[in-house]
Design a protein around this motif. Structure first.
Motif, PDB file in Angstrom:
ATOM      1  N   ARG A 158       0.871  -1.186   0.000  1.00 43.96           N
ATOM      2  CA  ARG A 158       0.000   0.000   0.000  1.00 43.96           C
ATOM      3  C   ARG A 158       0.896   1.221   0.000  1.00 43.96           C
ATOM      4  NH1 ARG A 158      -3.912  -3.068   3.656  1.00 43.96           N
ATOM      5  NH2 ARG A 158      -5.615  -3.460   2.193  1.00 43.96           N
ATOM      6  N   SER A 159       0.560   2.186  -0.866  1.00 42.54           N
ATOM      7  CA  SER A 159       1.350   3.414  -0.879  1.00 42.54           C
ATOM      8  C   SER A 159       0.422   4.603  -1.068  1.00 42.54           C
ATOM      9  CB  SER A 159       2.409   3.364  -1.986  1.00 42.54           C
ATOM     10  OG  SER A 159       1.811   3.074  -3.213  1.00 42.54           O
ATOM     11  N   GLY A 160       0.751   5.685  -0.375  1.00 46.22           N
ATOM     12  CA  GLY A 160      -0.076   6.893  -0.415  1.00 46.22           C
ATOM     13  C   GLY A 160      -0.286   7.376   1.003  1.00 46.22           C
ATOM     14  N   THR A 161      -1.554   7.550   1.395  1.00 48.16           N
ATOM     15  CA  THR A 161      -1.835   8.009   2.767  1.00 48.16           C
ATOM     16  C   THR A 161      -1.503   6.919   3.777  1.00 48.16           C
ATOM     17  OG1 THR A 161      -4.132   7.370   2.418  1.00 48.16           O
ATOM     18  CG2 THR A 161      -3.617   9.694   2.157  1.00 48.16           C
ATOM     19  N   VAL A 162      -1.561   5.652   3.347  1.00 48.04           N
ATOM     20  CA  VAL A 162      -1.147   4.512   4.175  1.00 48.04           C
ATOM     21  C   VAL A 162      -0.014   3.827   3.434  1.00 48.04           C
ATOM     22  CG1 VAL A 162      -1.851   2.273   5.100  1.00 48.04           C
ATOM     23  CG2 VAL A 162      -3.459   4.180   5.137  1.00 48.04           C
ATOM     24  N   ASN A 163       1.082   3.518   4.139  1.00 52.06           N
ATOM     25  CA  ASN A 163       2.208   2.829   3.517  1.00 52.06           C
ATOM     26  C   ASN A 163       2.506   1.563   4.309  1.00 52.06           C
ATOM     27  OD1 ASN A 163       3.138   4.774   1.388  1.00 52.06           O
ATOM     28  ND2 ASN A 163       3.175   6.091   3.180  1.00 52.06           N
ATOM     29  N   SER A 164       2.445   0.429   3.611  1.00 54.08           N
ATOM     30  CA  SER A 164       2.764  -0.832   4.277  1.00 54.08           C
ATOM     31  C   SER A 164       3.069  -1.888   3.225  1.00 54.08           C
ATOM     32  CB  SER A 164       1.606  -1.309   5.156  1.00 54.08           C
ATOM     33  OG  SER A 164       0.502  -1.678   4.358  1.00 54.08           O
ATOM     34  N   GLN A 165       3.683  -2.957   3.695  1.00 55.18           N
ATOM     35  CA  GLN A 165       3.935  -4.097   2.826  1.00 55.18           C
ATOM     36  C   GLN A 165       3.752  -5.358   3.653  1.00 55.18           C
ATOM     37  OE1 GLN A 165       7.973  -5.323   1.505  1.00 55.18           O
ATOM     38  NE2 GLN A 165       7.148  -5.006  -0.543  1.00 55.18           N
ATOM     39  N   MET A 166       3.014  -6.323   3.104  1.00 48.88           N
ATOM     40  CA  MET A 166       2.823  -7.603   3.768  1.00 48.88           C
ATOM     41  C   MET A 166       3.133  -8.692   2.755  1.00 48.88           C
ATOM     42  SD  MET A 166      -0.730  -6.584   5.669  1.00 48.88           S
ATOM     43  CE  MET A 166      -1.217  -8.148   6.306  1.00 48.88           C
ATOM     44  N   ILE A 167       3.845  -9.729   3.208  1.00 41.51           N
ATOM     45  CA  ILE A 167       4.187 -10.844   2.333  1.00 41.51           C
ATOM     46  C   ILE A 167       3.431 -12.074   2.808  1.00 41.51           C
ATOM     47  CG2 ILE A 167       6.029 -12.361   1.515  1.00 41.51           C
ATOM     48  CD1 ILE A 167       7.931  -9.920   1.930  1.00 41.51           C
ATOM     49  N   PHE A 168       2.720 -12.703   1.871  1.00 44.35           N
ATOM     50  CA  PHE A 168       1.950 -13.905   2.174  1.00 44.35           C
ATOM     51  C   PHE A 168       2.590 -15.089   1.456  1.00 44.35           C
ATOM     52  CE2 PHE A 168      -1.027 -10.314   2.088  1.00 44.35           C
ATOM     53  CZ  PHE A 168      -1.539 -10.381   3.378  1.00 44.35           C
ATOM     54  N   GLU A 169       2.944 -16.112   2.217  1.00 40.81           N
ATOM     55  CA  GLU A 169       3.518 -17.327   1.657  1.00 40.81           C
ATOM     56  C   GLU A 169       3.038 -18.461   2.558  1.00 40.81           C
ATOM     57  OE1 GLU A 169       7.858 -18.469  -0.217  1.00 40.81           O
ATOM     58  OE2 GLU A 169       7.698 -16.761   1.119  1.00 40.81           O
ATOM     59  N   GLU A 170       2.284 -19.385   1.988  1.00 41.29           N
ATOM     60  CA  GLU A 170       1.647 -20.434   2.795  1.00 41.29           C
ATOM     61  C   GLU A 170       2.663 -21.178   3.653  1.00 41.29           C
ATOM     62  OE1 GLU A 170      -0.907 -24.401   1.888  1.00 41.29           O
ATOM     63  OE2 GLU A 170      -1.587 -22.554   0.922  1.00 41.29           O
ATOM     64  N   GLY A 171       2.333 -21.309   4.955  1.00 42.41           N
ATOM     65  CA  GLY A 171       3.188 -22.041   5.883  1.00 42.41           C
ATOM     66  C   GLY A 171       4.392 -21.259   6.384  1.00 42.41           C
ATOM     67  N   ARG A 172       4.501 -19.991   6.006  1.00 40.13           N
ATOM     68  CA  ARG A 172       5.653 -19.181   6.418  1.00 40.13           C
ATOM     69  C   ARG A 172       5.197 -17.928   7.134  1.00 40.13           C
ATOM     70  NH1 ARG A 172      10.227 -18.638   2.569  1.00 40.13           N
ATOM     71  NH2 ARG A 172      11.052 -17.615   4.407  1.00 40.13           N
ATOM     72  N   GLN A 173       6.082 -17.401   7.962  1.00 42.67           N
ATOM     73  CA  GLN A 173       5.805 -16.126   8.631  1.00 42.67           C
ATOM     74  C   GLN A 173       6.774 -15.077   8.103  1.00 42.67           C
ATOM     75  OE1 GLN A 173       5.063 -15.816  12.945  1.00 42.67           O
ATOM     76  NE2 GLN A 173       6.842 -14.474  12.996  1.00 42.67           N
ATOM     77  N   HIS A 174       6.248 -13.907   7.828  1.00 44.90           N
ATOM     78  CA  HIS A 174       7.073 -12.785   7.388  1.00 44.90           C
ATOM     79  C   HIS A 174       6.775 -11.600   8.298  1.00 44.90           C
ATOM     80  CE1 HIS A 174       8.606 -14.483   3.618  1.00 44.90           C
ATOM     81  NE2 HIS A 174       7.440 -15.094   3.525  1.00 44.90           N
ATOM     82  N   THR A 175       7.803 -10.854   8.646  1.00 51.37           N
ATOM     83  CA  THR A 175       7.627  -9.651   9.462  1.00 51.37           C
ATOM     84  C   THR A 175       7.775  -8.440   8.564  1.00 51.37           C
ATOM     85  OG1 THR A 175       8.523 -10.783  11.388  1.00 51.37           O
ATOM     86  CG2 THR A 175       8.488  -8.381  11.469  1.00 51.37           C
ATOM     87  N   SER A 176       6.851  -7.499   8.732  1.00 50.73           N
ATOM     88  CA  SER A 176       6.938  -6.286   7.928  1.00 50.73           C
ATOM     89  C   SER A 176       6.659  -5.083   8.806  1.00 50.73           C
ATOM     90  CB  SER A 176       5.933  -6.353   6.778  1.00 50.73           C
ATOM     91  OG  SER A 176       4.625  -6.503   7.276  1.00 50.73           O
ATOM     92  N   LEU A 177       6.967  -3.914   8.282  1.00 52.08           N
ATOM     93  CA  LEU A 177       6.695  -2.676   9.016  1.00 52.08           C
ATOM     94  C   LEU A 177       5.414  -2.068   8.500  1.00 52.08           C
ATOM     95  CD1 LEU A 177      10.181  -0.983   9.337  1.00 52.08           C
ATOM     96  CD2 LEU A 177       8.820  -2.055  11.125  1.00 52.08           C
ATOM     97  N   TYR A 178       4.582  -1.635   9.418  1.00 52.73           N
ATOM     98  CA  TYR A 178       3.322  -0.996   9.078  1.00 52.73           C
ATOM     99  C   TYR A 178       3.419   0.433   9.563  1.00 52.73           C
ATOM    100  CZ  TYR A 178      -1.681  -0.818   8.172  1.00 52.73           C
ATOM    101  OH  TYR A 178      -2.909  -0.529   7.650  1.00 52.73           O
ATOM    102  N   GLU A 179       3.328   1.368   8.629  1.00 54.20           N
ATOM    103  CA  GLU A 179       3.492   2.783   8.960  1.00 54.20           C
ATOM    104  C   GLU A 179       2.157   3.375   9.395  1.00 54.20           C
ATOM    105  OE1 GLU A 179       4.475   6.271   6.130  1.00 54.20           O
ATOM    106  OE2 GLU A 179       6.200   4.928   6.117  1.00 54.20           O
ATOM    107  N   THR A 180       2.135   4.014  10.550  1.00 55.80           N
ATOM    108  CA  THR A 180       0.925   4.693  11.016  1.00 55.80           C
ATOM    109  C   THR A 180       1.278   6.151  11.276  1.00 55.80           C
ATOM    110  OG1 THR A 180       1.281   4.489  13.401  1.00 55.80           O
ATOM    111  CG2 THR A 180       0.332   2.571  12.278  1.00 55.80           C
TER     112      THR A 180
END
Length: 146
Positions: A74-96
């Protein structure tokens, strides 16, 4: 996959989201919107503009689908990135507006049959904010060529 000179194909998107929290009825949202579908070297890219209805007006949401991995940006007024991969965990930063949060995304199910003709993508995942699970989520996106 053949190269179509990065042609953006107009599509209709029906996005249904469900959020589950312990002891609370699921929260469901459904959004119908127009977007674009673009074939890329790695797979395909689905983009649409968020609206006031989602509370993220002024934000562009993009799903990059690359085999068994989907990256939501997501980019604009909300900026974030999430990675989805079955059976895996990913850590991302969520901007507020109040700062950044570390968000752990654990994907339990990722299915799609998307092609340049459209299709369906379903992702089930749980989110942990600062390592505390905040709920389970599921979204299903139906893509139809206009």
């Amino acid at each position: 996959m053949r190269n179509t000179d990065q042609e953006k194909l107009p599509v209709l998107l029906r996005i249904r989201g469900e959020q589950y929290f312990d002891g609370i009825d699921p929260d469901q949202t459904e959004l119908m919107t127009e977007g674009t579908l673009e074939l890329t070297e790695q797979g395909l890219r689905l983009s649409y503009e968020e609206t006031a209805l989602t509370g993220m007006e002024g934000t562009t949401t993009t799903f990059a689908v690359e085999g068994g991995r989907v990256t939501l940006t997501r980019s604009g007024t909300v900026n974030s990135q999430m990675i989805f991969e079955e059976g895996r965990q990913h850590t991302s930063l969520y901007e507020t507006p109040y700062g950044e949060l570390a968000v752990d995304v654990q994907t339990s199910r990722l299915r799609h049959n998307l092609t340049e003709r459209g299709g369906i993508m379903e992702i089930q995942y749980s989110i942990a904010v600062e390592h505390t699970v905040t709920g389970r989520n599921c979204f299903k996106i139906r893509v139809k060529r206009k």
